[in-house]
Design a protein around this motif. Structure first.
Motif, PDB file in Angstrom:
ATOM      1  N   MET A  92      -4.675 -10.735  -2.916  1.00 25.95           N
ATOM      2  CA  MET A  92      -4.702  -9.572  -2.024  1.00 25.95           C
ATOM      3  C   MET A  92      -5.804  -9.722  -0.980  1.00 25.95           C
ATOM      4  O   MET A  92      -5.589  -9.465   0.215  1.00 25.95           O
ATOM      5  N   ILE A  93      -6.982 -10.145  -1.434  1.00 19.65           N
ATOM      6  CA  ILE A  93      -8.091 -10.344  -0.498  1.00 19.65           C
ATOM      7  C   ILE A  93      -7.729 -11.430   0.509  1.00 19.65           C
ATOM      8  O   ILE A  93      -7.900 -11.262   1.726  1.00 19.65           O
TER       9      ILE A  93
ATOM     10  N   TYR B 143      -5.757 -10.124  -7.339  1.00 23.57           N
ATOM     11  CA  TYR B 143      -6.724  -9.491  -6.437  1.00 23.57           C
ATOM     12  C   TYR B 143      -7.346 -10.509  -5.489  1.00 23.57           C
ATOM     13  O   TYR B 143      -7.655 -10.179  -4.337  1.00 23.57           O
TER      14      TYR B 143
ATOM     15  N   TRP C  28       0.831  -1.207   0.000  1.00 20.92           N
ATOM     16  CA  TRP C  28       0.000   0.000   0.000  1.00 20.92           C
ATOM     17  C   TRP C  28       0.864   1.255   0.000  1.00 20.92           C
ATOM     18  O   TRP C  28       0.530   2.247  -0.656  1.00 20.92           O
TER      19      TRP C  28
ATOM     20  N   GLU D 287      -5.928   4.275   1.526  1.00 24.18           N
ATOM     21  CA  GLU D 287      -4.704   3.518   1.264  1.00 24.18           C
ATOM     22  C   GLU D 287      -3.532   4.027   2.100  1.00 24.18           C
ATOM     23  O   GLU D 287      -2.642   3.247   2.462  1.00 24.18           O
TER      24      GLU D 287
ATOM     25  N   HIS E 250      -5.194 -10.350   3.222  1.00 24.24           N
ATOM     26  CA  HIS E 250      -5.775  -9.511   4.272  1.00 24.24           C
ATOM     27  C   HIS E 250      -6.688 -10.321   5.200  1.00 24.24           C
ATOM     28  O   HIS E 250      -6.742 -10.057   6.407  1.00 24.24           O
TER      29      HIS E 250
ATOM     30  N   SER F 190      -9.249  -4.118  -1.477  1.00 26.36           N
ATOM     31  CA  SER F 190      -8.771  -5.068  -2.487  1.00 26.36           C
ATOM     32  C   SER F 190      -9.918  -5.540  -3.369  1.00 26.36           C
ATOM     33  O   SER F 190      -9.761  -5.696  -4.587  1.00 26.36           O
TER      34      SER F 190
END
Length: 302
Positions: free
Chosen positions: A145-146, A142, A41, A100, A149, A124
């Motif tokens: 990324m999800i 993506y 980020w 962000e 997290h 994300s």
């Protein structure tokens, strides 16, 4: 009669420190993933540039957000972007920049980790719905990324190298201050050295590279000296227990970040920085604020 343990509500759980007891190596691995996401980020806030966020030149945030319309992933979301987001890109752009930046600062410092991780999941998802089907994109990026997290959200990622550990009373503010003070001090010194040839360049010299997509920002000599000052004061506070030094470091770093937000995209930044520089300064400011408030707090192991 056995007393029943009160149920933890979702807001209380999200706001609580992510410091559940786990094996040391698990906590370290979770912290590593958290910091890695924070660096992601931190690097990517740089191209969210006000005032129009790329609308006039069809570049930057505006360009990539428009992929939701030209290369739709989920048609209802595309309608929202076309009708609400793109016509109001300035408001939306500032919202993205704030979100962000907060993600970078909170994940790097390990503060309110669960809140940051939950916010990271949502951000994300929003990014994926915008660009996953765009040219040269890899949709799995993506999903990953999800997933990353989500992993941080349900881990003890705030137990090591984190302000959450300080909040929980299991970590040392002084140790964290020493580490971040040294990072800021070294970053500032490198910035001063690299920018010596053009000391007042409003763009500054980049401390990072686009190849690995890692950066701690851009700084000219003035920006580097500000980092040296903030890092030195934070280090002094952490080493000596002088709370005032930590508070001054927090004010210096936060004020420097504020000047960048005022100037980047609107004029020549005095410190030669960008949004990544501002986010890094806010990271130092947050750690310094905690070190200045409780410089003597130590973990049970110290």
């Amino acid at each position: 009669m056995t007393a029943t343990k009160p149920r933890t509500t979702l807001p209380r759980w999200l706001l609580g420190p992510a410091t559940d007891e786990v094996r040391r190596e698990q906590a370290v691995a979770a912290a590593f993933l958290r910091v890695l996401l924070g660096l992601m980020w931190l690097y990517n806030v740089a191209w969210k540039r006000p005032p129009d966020f790329g609308q006039d030149t069809d570049s930057g945030l505006y360009h990539f957000t428009s992929y939701a319309v030209s290369h739709p992933v989920f048609p209802p979301y595309s309608w929202v972007v076309e009708e609400l987001v793109l016509p109001n890109i300035v408001i939306f752009g500032w919202g993205v920049l704030i979100v962000e930046t907060a993600l970078a600062v909170l994940l790097l410092t390990g503060a309110w980790v669960r809140v940051a991780a939950a916010l990271g999941v949502l951000q994300s998802l929003a990014i994926g719905l915008s660009v996953a089907y765009g040219p040269h994109e890899w949709p799995w990026a993506y999903w990953l990324m999800i997933g990353a997290h989500v992993a941080v959200l349900f881990s003890s990622a705030g137990r090591v190298f984190a302000l959450d550990a300080v909040r929980a009373g299991t970590g040392s503010a002084r140790t964290l201050g020493r580490i971040w003070g040294a990072i800021a001090l070294i970053t500032g010194v490198v910035g001063v050295i690299l920018s010596a040839g053009d000391p007042l360049n409003p763009r500054g010299e980049a401390l990072g590279s686009a190849d690995p997509s890692l950066s701690l920002g851009e700084y000219n000599v003035i920006g580097g000296l500000v980092l040296v000052l903030a890092g030195g004061l934070l280090l002094l506070s952490a080493l000596s227990g002088k709370a005032l030094a930590g508070r001054v470091a927090a004010v210096v770093a936060a004020a420097a970040a504020a000047t960048l937000y005022i100037q980047v995209g609107f004029g020549d930044p005095l410190l030669g920085g960008n949004a990544t520089s501002a986010a890094f300064l806010l990271t130092v400011a947050l750690v310094a604020a905690v070190a200045g408030r409780a410089p003597g707090r130590a973990s049970p192991r110290e």
